[in-house]
Write an enzyme that holds these catalytic residues in place. Structure first.
Site, PDB file in Angstrom:
ATOM      1  N   TYR A 145      -1.510   2.296  54.822  1.00  0.00           N
ATOM      2  CA  TYR A 145      -0.415   1.937  53.794  1.00  0.00           C
ATOM      3  C   TYR A 145       1.007   2.250  54.289  1.00  0.00           C
ATOM      4  CZ  TYR A 145       1.894   1.425  49.443  1.00  0.00           C
ATOM      5  OH  TYR A 145       2.573   0.971  48.410  1.00  0.00           O
TER       6      TYR A 145
ATOM      7  N   GLU B 145      -7.456   5.447  19.460  1.00  0.00           N
ATOM      8  CA  GLU B 145      -6.724   6.136  20.933  1.00  0.00           C
ATOM      9  C   GLU B 145      -6.220   7.418  20.814  1.00  0.00           C
ATOM     10  OE1 GLU B 145      -3.320   3.316  21.241  1.00  0.00           O
ATOM     11  OE2 GLU B 145      -4.447   1.692  20.988  1.00  0.00           O
TER      12      GLU B 145
ATOM     13  N   LYS C   2      -3.183  10.191  21.248  1.00  0.00           N
ATOM     14  CA  LYS C   2      -1.966  10.156  20.748  1.00  0.00           C
ATOM     15  C   LYS C   2      -1.233  10.815  22.028  1.00  0.00           C
ATOM     16  CE  LYS C   2       1.977  10.463  17.477  1.00  0.00           C
ATOM     17  NZ  LYS C   2       2.755  11.019  18.276  1.00  0.00           N
TER      18      LYS C   2
ATOM     19  N   LYS D 173      -5.591   2.411  14.476  1.00  0.00           N
ATOM     20  CA  LYS D 173      -4.837   1.010  14.453  1.00  0.00           C
ATOM     21  C   LYS D 173      -5.999  -0.007  14.091  1.00  0.00           C
ATOM     22  CE  LYS D 173      -1.764   2.029  18.579  1.00  0.00           C
ATOM     23  NZ  LYS D 173      -1.409   1.841  19.738  1.00  0.00           N
TER      24      LYS D 173
ATOM     25  N   LYS E 253      -3.060  14.045  13.500  1.00  0.00           N
ATOM     26  CA  LYS E 253      -2.664  15.248  14.261  1.00  0.00           C
ATOM     27  C   LYS E 253      -3.584  16.256  14.692  1.00  0.00           C
ATOM     28  CE  LYS E 253       2.059  14.978  14.730  1.00  0.00           C
ATOM     29  NZ  LYS E 253       3.057  15.477  15.939  1.00  0.00           N
TER      30      LYS E 253
ATOM     31  N   CYS F 257       5.408  52.735  39.514  1.00  0.00           N
ATOM     32  CA  CYS F 257       4.042  52.037  38.995  1.00  0.00           C
ATOM     33  C   CYS F 257       3.795  52.506  37.462  1.00  0.00           C
ATOM     34  CB  CYS F 257       2.831  52.211  39.918  1.00  0.00           C
ATOM     35  SG  CYS F 257       1.307  51.861  38.898  1.00  0.00           S
TER      36      CYS F 257
ATOM     37  N   CYS G 138       0.381  55.007  37.766  1.00  0.00           N
ATOM     38  CA  CYS G 138       0.210  56.129  38.729  1.00  0.00           C
ATOM     39  C   CYS G 138       1.290  56.753  39.015  1.00  0.00           C
ATOM     40  CB  CYS G 138      -0.630  55.777  40.175  1.00  0.00           C
ATOM     41  SG  CYS G 138       0.464  54.846  40.963  1.00  0.00           S
TER      42      CYS G 138
ATOM     43  N   CYS H 212       2.514  47.991  43.352  1.00  0.00           N
ATOM     44  CA  CYS H 212       2.495  49.579  43.471  1.00  0.00           C
ATOM     45  C   CYS H 212       2.087  50.065  44.723  1.00  0.00           C
ATOM     46  CB  CYS H 212       1.529  49.770  42.247  1.00  0.00           C
ATOM     47  SG  CYS H 212       0.728  51.304  42.594  1.00  0.00           S
TER      48      CYS H 212
ATOM     49  N   CYS I 243      -3.970  54.847  42.937  1.00  0.00           N
ATOM     50  CA  CYS I 243      -3.569  54.261  41.520  1.00  0.00           C
ATOM     51  C   CYS I 243      -4.906  53.866  40.703  1.00  0.00           C
ATOM     52  CB  CYS I 243      -2.799  52.956  41.738  1.00  0.00           C
ATOM     53  SG  CYS I 243      -2.155  52.222  40.228  1.00  0.00           S
TER      54      CYS I 243
HETATM   55  S1  IVH Z   1       1.539   2.966  18.971  1.00  0.00           S
HETATM   56  C1  IVH Z   1       3.225   0.486  16.200  1.00  0.00           C
HETATM   57  N1  IVH Z   1       0.072   4.514  20.339  1.00  0.00           N
HETATM   58  O1  IVH Z   1       4.070   8.099  19.127  1.00  0.00           O
HETATM   59  C2  IVH Z   1       3.114   2.142  16.820  1.00  0.00           C
HETATM   60  N2  IVH Z   1       2.122   5.462  19.932  1.00  0.00           N
HETATM   61  O2  IVH Z   1       5.483   7.885  16.502  1.00  0.00           O
HETATM   62  C3  IVH Z   1       3.891   2.161  17.946  1.00  0.00           C
HETATM   63  N3  IVH Z   1       2.464   7.530  20.845  1.00  0.00           N
HETATM   64  O3  IVH Z   1       6.984   6.596  19.930  1.00  0.00           O
HETATM   65  C4  IVH Z   1       3.551   2.906  18.850  1.00  0.00           C
HETATM   66  N4  IVH Z   1       0.354   7.636  21.870  1.00  0.00           N
HETATM   67  O4  IVH Z   1       5.827   7.568  21.765  1.00  0.00           O
HETATM   68  C5  IVH Z   1       1.249   4.279  19.783  1.00  0.00           C
HETATM   69  N5  IVH Z   1      -1.579   5.530  21.488  1.00  0.00           N
HETATM   70  C6  IVH Z   1      -0.338   5.398  21.013  1.00  0.00           C
HETATM   71  C7  IVH Z   1       0.485   6.465  21.188  1.00  0.00           C
HETATM   72  C8  IVH Z   1       1.671   6.474  20.616  1.00  0.00           C
HETATM   73  C9  IVH Z   1       1.503   8.223  21.663  1.00  0.00           C
HETATM   74  C10 IVH Z   1       3.688   7.809  20.714  1.00  0.00           C
HETATM   75  C11 IVH Z   1       4.932   6.956  21.043  1.00  0.00           C
HETATM   76  C12 IVH Z   1       5.532   6.719  19.720  1.00  0.00           C
HETATM   77  C13 IVH Z   1       5.164   7.713  18.739  1.00  0.00           C
HETATM   78  C14 IVH Z   1       4.912   7.131  17.298  1.00  0.00           C
END
Ligand code: IVH
Length: 708
Positions: A46, A129, A131, A309, A333, A445, A448, A463, A469
């Site tokens: 590469y 997904e 977060k 979503k 969360k 120490c 000891c 030590c 010790c």
């Molecule tokens: S979608 C329409 N997907 O969370 C929504 N956001 O509060 C647009 N984030 O600023 C975001 N993982 O930095 C989306 N799987 C995910 C995410 C994600 C992390 C963060 C992102 C965004 C914040 C939203």
């Protein structure tokens, strides 16, 4: 399949078509390396191609394009970042802070209500997904070429951080033909935990400030004005959405669902998390939440929850937005991996080799799934740099399997005199001056009383008491008794504390003089447990030379070194009497290890312990030195995977090592063989991709017998 034959090392005609093809080739290999983690050519190859391209571009600057892989690093330091107005605002997601299953149920109920679905309608299809805990980024491509990378900013206007983002190997600089003319891909820039740990270790070793967590380290790197510094901070990327796409239909593919869109982004070369999935209805969302929560510690990167979503883009459009948040998405969360707590004290712990480690004693706090009461401060410099003091409120972090850490102090704000009431100034000043003294490592120490010294160029104090010790003695006994050494089952920390503190035993060799009576007389020791310990001690007397040698706890002598020494010298006496020079002849033994062995065996009391252990009945088989022993596998590295028909993983490992081979945990270009049994998984795929030879058990045995 592209071949490399077109580009011999010499004679490089600056034909634009050839330059373009070289660029495409480099893009493809970069994708395999960074995104798929499965390179198909050696790094050196590469580099050769890369340098060839660099040379062509240098000779003919007209041929240089912004998407060239040579443009990842470079550029000058900036004064400040330019502002970028997002063509399509970068939204945020509504957060469901309810960490129970009801979080998912609430969201699903809301979606159904807003879409007017009654009980008879089937479950809604969602994409679930992770977060990712990093920072949002918008990548703008024009005619398939990365032209701009912008942070989210306030959602309307962000900052142009293109120079820094180009350094991220996972982000494609050029997309395949057929993508829309203008394409904005949105996703998260983050730092992997191992990259973060390595970065912090480097910072610590250089005496520089460490980063609080991977997110802060990533944000710092992205907002670094000097791109050459940004290039040294290893960042990664996951794509999760789109911004402006034009023309929306003609030219670009028309997506029906969010999931299809993500699959297409993957085909175009963007990293899309393998944890993204389709989930139907609230039940599957809850199941996803729980599965990911369980996997969280082992993921390799930080996530702070999951995102749901609505999958259908038509339904997304129907639902629309409230202010800056789409109604069709929610973030669910996880419990936090960082918490606030109070420092109750700072203890200094003594390790087996005498290393002194400051440890913050904390008011118990539930963080990252466990109750934490201790957190390491690493060493004196680190403790002082963080300026952690008794009584302080601190942020404690526990992510993954990493040991809990104090990431920083939350100081009371000191208002300026002009801005506040005098009595407030007094109170906050008191809050600051009322803090305990700054941490200083004791010069004695704490266990000891021997002198503690910090050697030139080292960050740690040690030590000097050695086995005088009791803390070091306890650790030495535990080390000797562990499973990987001579293994004395049932001899744990509590018992060793009792034995050493009660002066029942002083040294390792006293272990084998322990009688049933002295054990049974200990507090809370049942007769049965005492008998078990005596039996375990008896059993441990039959051991092997490498286990015994490793068990002695000589600094820098780990299991692999102990095995190499045993193989090379054949007997313990030969090792104890070997000169520095003779020790240096052992593969894997360098000056530090050799000196450490000499220092250990030059001390009469260490030799005495060894003699007493032998007199106490500890024994092993000794063989001839390795010069005469066969080492058919020396220089070869093996990786084991799957279930072998007759050999256990440990057996196979021992046999390979006895024959001079090495056993590694993962397949890389350095592996010589993969030994694969039944249900071999990804390691087998990887070996095939990298062209590593694959053996079965019979093949391994042939190699061991020297038949192959
Ligand atoms: S979608 C329409 N997907 O969370 C929504 N956001 O509060 C647009 N984030 O600023 C975001 N993982 O930095 C989306 N799987 C995910 C995410 C994600 C992390 C963060 C992102 C965004 C914040 C939203």
């Amino acid at each position: 399949m592209v071949t490399n034959d077109l580009f011999p090392p010499q004679a490089l005609p600056p034909d634009p078509a050839q330059v373009a093809q070289l660029r495409r080739l480099l893009h493809e290999h970069a994708h395999r390396y960074y995104v798929e983690d499965a390179p198909t050519i050696p790094d050196a190859e590469y580099d050769r191609l890369f340098q060839a391209l660099q040379a062509m571009e240098a000779q003919h600057p007209a041929l240089l394009t912004p998407d060239s892989p040579t443009q990842r690093v470079g550029g000058r330091a900036l004064e400040s970042f330019a502002s970028v107005r997002h063509a399509v605002p970068m939204l945020s997601i509504r957060t469901e802070t309810d960490t129970e299953a009801s979080g998912a149920h609430n969201f699903d109920a809301r979606v159904r209500r807003e879409l007017g679905l009654d009980g008879s309608a089937g479950p809604v299809a969602y994409v679930a997904e992770p977060k990712f805990d990093g920072l949002a980024m918008s990548l703008r491509y024009q005619h398939g070429v990365l032209v701009q990378a912008a942070t989210r900013g306030d959602g309307e206007v962000g900052e142009d951080v293109t120079q820094n983002i180009r350094t991220i190997g996972q982000i494609p600089l050029r997309l395949p033909d057929g993508v829309p003319e203008v394409l904005e891909v949105r996703g998260e820039v983050y730092m992997r935990r191992d990259d973060f740990e390595t970065l912090n270790e480097q910072q610590r070793a250089r005496g520089q400030k460490t980063f609080v967590n991977p997110r802060n380290a990533a944000a710092g790197a992205v907002r670094q004005l000097d791109p050459s510094i940004a290039a040294q901070r290893p960042l990664s990327f996951f794509a999760y959405g789109l911004g402006e796409v034009s023309p929306a239909q003609a030219g670009g593919p028309e997506f029906g669902t969010h999931y299809e869109m993500l699959q297409t982004l993957k085909i175009w070369g963007f990293p899309v998390s393998a944890l993204v999935t389709i989930a139907h209805g609230a039940t599957e969302l809850v199941a996803y939440y729980e599965t990911i929560a369980q996997q969280r510690d082992g993921l390799g990167f930080d996530i702070d929850g999951v995102v749901y979503k609505v999958n259908s883009l038509a339904l997304q459009r129907r639902m629309g937005f409230v202010t800056r948040e789409p109604r069709w998405a929610v973030a669910h969360k996880f419990p936090a991996q960082e918490q606030l707590t109070t420092v109750l004290g700072i203890d200094v712990q003594v390790g087996r080799t005498g290393k002194l480690t400051p440890v913050a004693k904390l008011a118990p706090v539930f963080v990252g799934g466990v109750t934490v009461t201790n957190a390491t401060l690493h060493n004196e410099d680190e403790a002082r740099r963080k300026d952690v003091r008794v009584g302080d409120t601190v942020i404690v972090r526990r992510a993954g399997d990493v040991i809990p850490e104090v990431v920083g102090v939350v100081l009371p704000r000191v208002p300026t005199e002009s801005s506040v009431h005098p009595e407030l100034v007094e109170r906050s000043a008191q809050a600051v001056t009322g803090r305990g003294p700054i941490f200083t490592m004791p010069r004695q120490c704490p266990v000891c009383g021997s002198t503690a010294v910090r050697e030139e160029g080292e960050v740690d104090y040690r030590c000097t008491g050695g086995l005088f010790c009791s803390a070091q003695r306890k650790q030495a006994i535990l080390h000797f008794a562990q499973r990987r050494a001579v293994e004395v089952e049932g001899l744990g920390e509590k018992l060793v504390d009792q034995l050493v503190d009660g002066e029942v035993i002083r040294t390792l060799s006293d272990l084998y003089r322990l009688g049933l009576a002295s054990l049974a007389s200990l507090d809370r020791m049942a007769d049965k447990s005492a008998q078990n310990i005596v039996a375990a001690l008896e059993k441990s007397k039959q051991t092997t030379l490498p286990r015994f040698l490793f068990g002695l706890g000589i600094r820098h002598v780990g299991e692999a070194t102990a095995k190499a020494l045993a193989r090379h010298f054949g007997s313990l006496d030969a090792i104890m009497d070997a000169s520095l020079d003779q020790l240096l002849h052992v593969s894997d033994v360098g000056p530090t290890v050799a000196q450490s062995l000499r220092t250990f065996f030059d001390q009469p009391h260490n030799r005495e312990v060894v003699e007493q252990l032998r007199a106490g009945g500890v024994s092993w088989q000794e063989g001839p030195p390795a010069e005469r022993a066969p080492t058919p596998l020396s220089g070869k590295t093996f990786v084991l995977t799957g279930t072998l028909p007759t050999l256990s993983r440990d057996d196979a490992k021992e046999m390979i090592e006895a024959a001079g081979g090495k056993v590694a945990g993962s397949v890389s270009k350095k592996s010589t063989f993969l030994v694969a049994g039944a249900e071999a998984g990804s390691k087998l795929d990887k070996a095939r991709e990298l062209g590593v030879a694959v053996l079965d058990e019979a093949g391994l045995k042939e190699l061991l017998d020297g038949r192959a």
